[in-house]
Design a protein around this motif. Structure first.
Motif, PDB file in Angstrom:
ATOM      1  N   UNK A 117      31.924  18.869  57.346  1.00  0.00           N
ATOM      2  CA  UNK A 117      32.681  19.966  56.727  1.00  0.00           C
ATOM      3  C   UNK A 117      32.949  19.616  55.268  1.00  0.00           C
ATOM      4  N   UNK A 118      31.927  19.747  54.407  1.00  0.00           N
ATOM      5  CA  UNK A 118      32.105  19.295  53.016  1.00  0.00           C
ATOM      6  C   UNK A 118      33.165  20.091  52.262  1.00  0.00           C
ATOM      7  N   UNK A 119      33.852  19.426  51.338  1.00  0.00           N
ATOM      8  CA  UNK A 119      34.792  20.156  50.476  1.00  0.00           C
ATOM      9  C   UNK A 119      34.019  21.050  49.517  1.00  0.00           C
ATOM     10  N   UNK A 120      34.660  22.095  49.039  1.00  0.00           N
ATOM     11  CA  UNK A 120      33.940  23.028  48.165  1.00  0.00           C
ATOM     12  C   UNK A 120      34.833  23.627  47.094  1.00  0.00           C
ATOM     13  N   UNK A 121      34.166  24.016  46.006  1.00  0.00           N
ATOM     14  CA  UNK A 121      34.741  24.987  45.077  1.00  0.00           C
ATOM     15  C   UNK A 121      33.695  26.101  45.025  1.00  0.00           C
ATOM     16  N   UNK A 122      34.121  27.322  44.782  1.00  0.00           N
ATOM     17  CA  UNK A 122      33.199  28.455  44.954  1.00  0.00           C
ATOM     18  C   UNK A 122      33.211  29.365  43.735  1.00  0.00           C
ATOM     19  N   UNK A 123      32.020  29.812  43.359  1.00  0.00           N
ATOM     20  CA  UNK A 123      31.955  30.851  42.325  1.00  0.00           C
ATOM     21  C   UNK A 123      31.574  32.165  43.002  1.00  0.00           C
ATOM     22  N   UNK A 124      32.470  33.129  42.928  1.00  0.00           N
ATOM     23  CA  UNK A 124      32.210  34.459  43.484  1.00  0.00           C
ATOM     24  C   UNK A 124      31.751  35.367  42.336  1.00  0.00           C
ATOM     25  N   UNK A 125      30.573  35.948  42.477  1.00  0.00           N
ATOM     26  CA  UNK A 125      30.101  36.912  41.472  1.00  0.00           C
ATOM     27  C   UNK A 125      30.247  38.312  42.042  1.00  0.00           C
ATOM     28  N   UNK A 126      30.980  39.160  41.322  1.00  0.00           N
ATOM     29  CA  UNK A 126      31.209  40.531  41.782  1.00  0.00           C
ATOM     30  C   UNK A 126      30.158  41.453  41.172  1.00  0.00           C
ATOM     31  N   UNK A 148      32.684  47.674  33.943  1.00  0.00           N
ATOM     32  CA  UNK A 148      32.879  46.566  33.008  1.00  0.00           C
ATOM     33  C   UNK A 148      32.968  45.213  33.711  1.00  0.00           C
ATOM     34  N   UNK A 149      33.200  45.219  35.038  1.00  0.00           N
ATOM     35  CA  UNK A 149      33.344  43.962  35.774  1.00  0.00           C
ATOM     36  C   UNK A 149      32.110  43.620  36.608  1.00  0.00           C
ATOM     37  N   UNK A 150      31.028  44.367  36.396  1.00  0.00           N
ATOM     38  CA  UNK A 150      29.772  44.040  37.079  1.00  0.00           C
ATOM     39  C   UNK A 150      29.317  42.669  36.563  1.00  0.00           C
ATOM     40  N   UNK A 151      29.197  41.698  37.457  1.00  0.00           N
ATOM     41  CA  UNK A 151      28.809  40.341  37.049  1.00  0.00           C
ATOM     42  C   UNK A 151      29.991  39.416  36.798  1.00  0.00           C
ATOM     43  N   UNK A 152      31.205  39.892  37.016  1.00  0.00           N
ATOM     44  CA  UNK A 152      32.421  39.089  36.795  1.00  0.00           C
ATOM     45  C   UNK A 152      32.427  37.906  37.771  1.00  0.00           C
ATOM     46  N   UNK A 153      32.665  36.711  37.243  1.00  0.00           N
ATOM     47  CA  UNK A 153      32.589  35.504  38.076  1.00  0.00           C
ATOM     48  C   UNK A 153      33.968  34.856  38.209  1.00  0.00           C
ATOM     49  N   UNK A 154      34.313  34.559  39.444  1.00  0.00           N
ATOM     50  CA  UNK A 154      35.618  33.929  39.716  1.00  0.00           C
ATOM     51  C   UNK A 154      35.392  32.545  40.309  1.00  0.00           C
ATOM     52  N   UNK A 155      35.922  31.538  39.646  1.00  0.00           N
ATOM     53  CA  UNK A 155      35.882  30.177  40.203  1.00  0.00           C
ATOM     54  C   UNK A 155      37.093  30.027  41.129  1.00  0.00           C
ATOM     55  N   UNK A 156      36.814  29.771  42.396  1.00  0.00           N
ATOM     56  CA  UNK A 156      37.866  29.734  43.431  1.00  0.00           C
ATOM     57  C   UNK A 156      38.038  28.295  43.938  1.00  0.00           C
ATOM     58  N   UNK A 157      39.240  27.774  43.749  1.00  0.00           N
ATOM     59  CA  UNK A 157      39.547  26.398  44.176  1.00  0.00           C
ATOM     60  C   UNK A 157      40.768  26.456  45.089  1.00  0.00           C
ATOM     61  N   UNK A 158      40.734  25.718  46.166  1.00  0.00           N
ATOM     62  CA  UNK A 158      41.858  25.759  47.102  1.00  0.00           C
ATOM     63  C   UNK A 158      42.170  24.365  47.639  1.00  0.00           C
ATOM     64  N   UNK A 159      43.380  24.201  48.137  1.00  0.00           N
ATOM     65  CA  UNK A 159      43.761  23.010  48.907  1.00  0.00           C
ATOM     66  C   UNK A 159      43.340  21.685  48.255  1.00  0.00           C
ATOM     67  N   UNK A 160      43.863  21.467  47.062  1.00  0.00           N
ATOM     68  CA  UNK A 160      43.512  20.228  46.343  1.00  0.00           C
ATOM     69  C   UNK A 160      44.118  18.983  47.003  1.00  0.00           C
ATOM     70  N   UNK A 201      32.075  30.762  34.332  1.00  0.00           N
ATOM     71  CA  UNK A 201      32.867  31.721  35.113  1.00  0.00           C
ATOM     72  C   UNK A 201      33.804  32.434  34.146  1.00  0.00           C
ATOM     73  N   UNK A 202      34.413  33.529  34.627  1.00  0.00           N
ATOM     74  CA  UNK A 202      35.276  34.330  33.758  1.00  0.00           C
ATOM     75  C   UNK A 202      36.764  34.159  34.053  1.00  0.00           C
ATOM     76  N   UNK A 203      37.060  33.698  35.266  1.00  0.00           N
ATOM     77  CA  UNK A 203      38.452  33.533  35.689  1.00  0.00           C
ATOM     78  C   UNK A 203      38.475  32.413  36.722  1.00  0.00           C
ATOM     79  N   UNK A 204      39.551  31.651  36.734  1.00  0.00           N
ATOM     80  CA  UNK A 204      39.692  30.611  37.769  1.00  0.00           C
ATOM     81  C   UNK A 204      40.933  30.930  38.605  1.00  0.00           C
ATOM     82  N   UNK A 205      40.805  30.804  39.912  1.00  0.00           N
ATOM     83  CA  UNK A 205      41.979  31.022  40.777  1.00  0.00           C
ATOM     84  C   UNK A 205      42.146  29.852  41.747  1.00  0.00           C
ATOM     85  N   UNK A 206      43.393  29.495  41.986  1.00  0.00           N
ATOM     86  CA  UNK A 206      43.740  28.459  42.966  1.00  0.00           C
ATOM     87  C   UNK A 206      44.517  29.139  44.101  1.00  0.00           C
TER      88      UNK A 206
END
Ligand SMILES: [Fe+2]
Length: 327
Positions: free
Chosen positions: A298-307, A85-97, A118-123
């Protein structure tokens, strides 16, 4: 906002909360510049000299512009044990604001995040610029940014964050995981998100406590501020470890070669995708910048991880459209 200490005691435990607050109240800065981090007094003066140099108008102006040039990076990872059920699940990952040190970042990130899917956001921690002092403003800015996020949002605290920020952030829709877990269900299948308190400065992570009561065989994603607890993640059966803290160096030589990163974690875990003793993870370069709000190479980033679910773990993961990392 009134701090709900009863709630924090219930969630962290009275000893852990007392430990964290006691350390927060101590001179965090003197610890940083004390014998544990900078062994020689001369190193402190070198640090001040470097800071002054970086604050010179030419270096600062260009570096500040670089620090606002946030990239959206993407990874795609396959796991043999990911529930169907989580095939294709996308997590927006943000860190160190560290957003109170660079207020324009709120507008930049809001504009970038709004159209993303995305389906979930994490900091993964470090909302505040400083390591001491006022915590209301970074908590408020995090809540403002939360308004641009259209999915459930989970977060952990970093070494720059005060535990008192939790009440404001949670009232604004960011759910903090204080050595806790959250179970996400889809079509009867489960994914566990574990979140621990800062493992770097406060060393307040308690993965055992975070795991308590979670479904034992579920797919596990760990949120931790730094990549310094891979050994614990392995013991806990973590499948994917998301973190930040290192800023990938923030000021790098050409070719993204960091001059300095503050992390006790394995060297190859200090940025981007990694694998360590069977645990796979991603260390974000961070969306913000700290100490001096500038970035070079070293550019700043936010990342989308697709599982992805696959019968076989593939040996590669995509980074955006142009970069590929052998993994
Ligand atoms: Fe940070």
């Amino acid at each position: 906002m009134k701090i709900d200490y009863e709630n924090l005691i219930e969630r962290l435990g009275s000893v852990a909360l007392s430990n964290r607050m006691n350390t927060q109240a101590n001179d965090h800065a003197s610890h940083f510049f004390g014998h544990k981090k900078l062994k020689h007094r001369s190193l402190y003066f070198l640090y001040i000299l470097a800071r002054k140099l970086l604050q010179s108008p030419l270096v600062y102006k260009r570096g500040y512009k670089n620090a606002l040039n946030v990239q959206v990076t993407q990874t795609e990872l396959t796991f043999t044990n990911l529930p169907k059920a989580f095939d294709g699940f996308r997590i927006l990952h943000i860190s160190d604001l560290h957003m109170d040190g660079m207020p324009e970042l709120l507008e930049v990130l809001t504009r970038i995040i709004q159209p993303l899917e995305y389906d979930l956001c994490v900091f993964t921690g470090d909302f505040r610029e400083g390591i001491l002092g006022a915590y209301e403003e970074p908590a408020r800015l995090a809540v403002e940014l939360r308004k641009a996020i259209h999915a459930e949002t989970l977060a952990v605290l970093g070494n720059h964050d005060a535990v008192e920020m939790v009440s404001t952030m949670e009232a604004g829709g960011l759910r903090l995981l204080l050595n806790e877990h959250r179970v996400i269900e889809r079509n009867g299948e489960k994914l566990v998100i574990l979140g621990v308190d800062d493992p770097h400065y406060y060393q307040a992570d308690d993965l055992e406590r975070a795991l308590a009561g979670s479904p034992p065989d579920a797919f596990k994603i760990l949120l931790a501020h730094s990549p310094e607890i891979t050994h614990k993640a392995l013991a806990a059966g973590v499948d994917f470890y998301l973190c930040g803290h290192t800023h990938a160096g923030q000021i790098c030589l050409p070719g993204r070669k960091p001059i300095f990163t503050v992390s006790r974690g394995p060297k190859h875990c200090k940025s981007g995708l990694w694998e360590h003793n069977g645990v796979r993870g991603y260390t974000s370069a961070g969306a913000g910048a700290s100490s001096v709000p500038i970035r070079y190479n070293c550019p700043p980033e936010i990342t989308i991880h697709t599982l992805r679910r696959s019968a076989k773990t593939k040996k590669h993961a995509k980074f955006g459209s142009s970069r590929m990392c052998v993994f």
